[in-house]
Design a protein around this motif. Structure first.
Motif, PDB file in Angstrom:
ATOM      1  N   ALA A 200      72.069  60.379  23.877  1.00  0.00           N
ATOM      2  CA  ALA A 200      71.206  61.459  23.610  1.00  0.00           C
ATOM      3  C   ALA A 200      69.815  60.972  23.532  1.00  0.00           C
ATOM      4  N   VAL A 201      69.719  59.636  22.950  1.00  0.00           N
ATOM      5  CA  VAL A 201      68.295  59.011  22.851  1.00  0.00           C
ATOM      6  C   VAL A 201      67.974  58.690  24.113  1.00  0.00           C
ATOM      7  N   GLU A 202      68.996  57.757  24.998  1.00  0.00           N
ATOM      8  CA  GLU A 202      68.729  57.415  26.408  1.00  0.00           C
ATOM      9  C   GLU A 202      68.206  58.532  27.099  1.00  0.00           C
ATOM     10  N   ALA A 203      68.614  59.891  27.035  1.00  0.00           N
ATOM     11  CA  ALA A 203      68.138  60.918  27.826  1.00  0.00           C
ATOM     12  C   ALA A 203      66.999  61.531  27.535  1.00  0.00           C
ATOM     13  N   ASP A 204      66.685  61.426  26.103  1.00  0.00           N
ATOM     14  CA  ASP A 204      65.173  61.411  25.625  1.00  0.00           C
ATOM     15  C   ASP A 204      64.149  60.681  26.173  1.00  0.00           C
ATOM     16  N   VAL A 205      64.449  59.508  25.955  1.00  0.00           N
ATOM     17  CA  VAL A 205      63.722  58.083  26.627  1.00  0.00           C
ATOM     18  C   VAL A 205      63.419  58.455  28.185  1.00  0.00           C
ATOM     19  N   SER A 206      64.441  58.748  28.744  1.00  0.00           N
ATOM     20  CA  SER A 206      64.349  58.767  30.417  1.00  0.00           C
ATOM     21  C   SER A 206      63.384  60.208  30.682  1.00  0.00           C
ATOM     22  N   ARG A 207      63.827  61.161  29.925  1.00  0.00           N
ATOM     23  CA  ARG A 207      62.703  62.241  30.153  1.00  0.00           C
ATOM     24  C   ARG A 207      61.297  61.997  29.771  1.00  0.00           C
ATOM     25  N   ARG A 208      61.075  61.072  28.713  1.00  0.00           N
ATOM     26  CA  ARG A 208      59.741  60.725  28.573  1.00  0.00           C
ATOM     27  C   ARG A 208      58.836  59.930  29.670  1.00  0.00           C
ATOM     28  N   VAL A 209      59.889  58.859  30.023  1.00  0.00           N
ATOM     29  CA  VAL A 209      59.546  58.024  30.876  1.00  0.00           C
ATOM     30  C   VAL A 209      59.141  58.776  32.330  1.00  0.00           C
ATOM     31  N   TYR A 210      59.973  59.840  32.548  1.00  0.00           N
ATOM     32  CA  TYR A 210      59.770  60.813  33.928  1.00  0.00           C
ATOM     33  C   TYR A 210      58.331  61.210  33.763  1.00  0.00           C
ATOM     34  N   GLU A 211      58.260  61.806  32.509  1.00  0.00           N
ATOM     35  CA  GLU A 211      56.789  62.622  32.028  1.00  0.00           C
ATOM     36  C   GLU A 211      55.590  61.859  32.139  1.00  0.00           C
ATOM     37  N   ILE A 212      55.796  60.756  31.800  1.00  0.00           N
ATOM     38  CA  ILE A 212      54.686  59.665  31.761  1.00  0.00           C
ATOM     39  C   ILE A 212      54.384  59.097  33.271  1.00  0.00           C
ATOM     40  N   GLY A 213      55.438  59.029  34.088  1.00  0.00           N
ATOM     41  CA  GLY A 213      55.219  58.739  35.454  1.00  0.00           C
ATOM     42  C   GLY A 213      54.626  59.874  36.243  1.00  0.00           C
ATOM     43  N   ARG A 214      54.859  61.218  35.849  1.00  0.00           N
ATOM     44  CA  ARG A 214      54.580  62.271  36.660  1.00  0.00           C
ATOM     45  C   ARG A 214      52.783  62.393  36.252  1.00  0.00           C
ATOM     46  N   LYS A 215      52.445  62.083  35.036  1.00  0.00           N
ATOM     47  CA  LYS A 215      51.319  62.068  34.646  1.00  0.00           C
ATOM     48  C   LYS A 215      50.491  61.032  35.312  1.00  0.00           C
ATOM     49  N   GLY A 216      51.015  59.709  35.455  1.00  0.00           N
ATOM     50  CA  GLY A 216      50.411  58.389  35.863  1.00  0.00           C
ATOM     51  C   GLY A 216      50.085  58.995  37.468  1.00  0.00           C
ATOM     52  N   SER A 217      50.780  59.715  38.197  1.00  0.00           N
ATOM     53  CA  SER A 217      50.648  60.081  39.627  1.00  0.00           C
ATOM     54  C   SER A 217      49.950  61.071  39.859  1.00  0.00           C
ATOM     55  N   ALA A 218      49.477  61.822  38.766  1.00  0.00           N
ATOM     56  CA  ALA A 218      48.746  63.111  38.872  1.00  0.00           C
ATOM     57  C   ALA A 218      47.268  62.730  39.405  1.00  0.00           C
TER      58      ALA A 218
END
Length: 169
Positions: free
Chosen positions: A151-169
């Motif tokens: 569950a924490v792995e999924a939380d972290v993966s989601r956050r990394v994805y969100e960070i990546g999206r903000k960084g590419s925007a």
């Protein structure tokens, strides 16, 4: 009846298998374990305090004993006093941890000599795990399943994805 209360403080950003080891073992030492989720001005968290509280509550839900998960933003000894704690539980991974924790325990003892600090060594297989390293591994696309729950792995993966999206925007 006197209730023995212990406090286990940390940022838990994110909560790791190492933290969980200390929580499970610490819960056996006290009647009531208060997990204090705090901010640390020297760290920039990946998760908000509310997200970390929810994560810790979810991860500790199946542990026997009275466990309370709360946030605090004060001196640890003031927080422990408010919770009527007689001891502070700290996890140790390595000698470097001990030097820092020993100094902190000494300072805390000067602030409030009625509260003891208890050190628990992390399980040998969990000693290298640090939240900071888990985040770094995840940010570089590495696998973190050995270090955190699914569950924490999924939380972290989601956050990394969100960070990546903000960084590419």
């Amino acid at each position: 009846m006197i209730t023995r209360t212990g406090v286990y403080p940390g940022t838990f950003d994110p909560i790791t298998r190492g933290h969980m080891d200390i929580i499970r073992r610490g819960a056996k030492l006290v009647d009531r374990l208060v997990i204090g989720v705090t901010t640390n001005p020297s760290k920039s968290p990946m998760f908000t305090i509310e997200e970390r509280l929810a994560m810790v509550k979810r991860e500790t839900a199946d542990i026997d004993g009275e466990i309370l998960v709360v946030s605090f933003d004060s001196l640890l000894m003031d927080f422990a006093e408010r919770e009527h704690a007689g001891l502070i539980i700290r996890g140790l991974r390595a000698v470097a941890d001990f030097e820092y924790e020993y100094q902190m325990a000494g300072m805390n003892q000067q602030l409030n000599s009625r509260i003891e600090t208890v050190f628990l060594m992390a399980d040998v297989s969990l000693q290298p795990i640090a939240s900071r390293l888990v985040k770094e591994i995840a940010l570089y696309g590495g696998k973190i399943g050995k270090f955190v729950s699914p569950a924490v792995e999924a939380d972290v993966s989601r956050r990394v994805y969100e960070i990546g999206r903000k960084g590419s925007a």
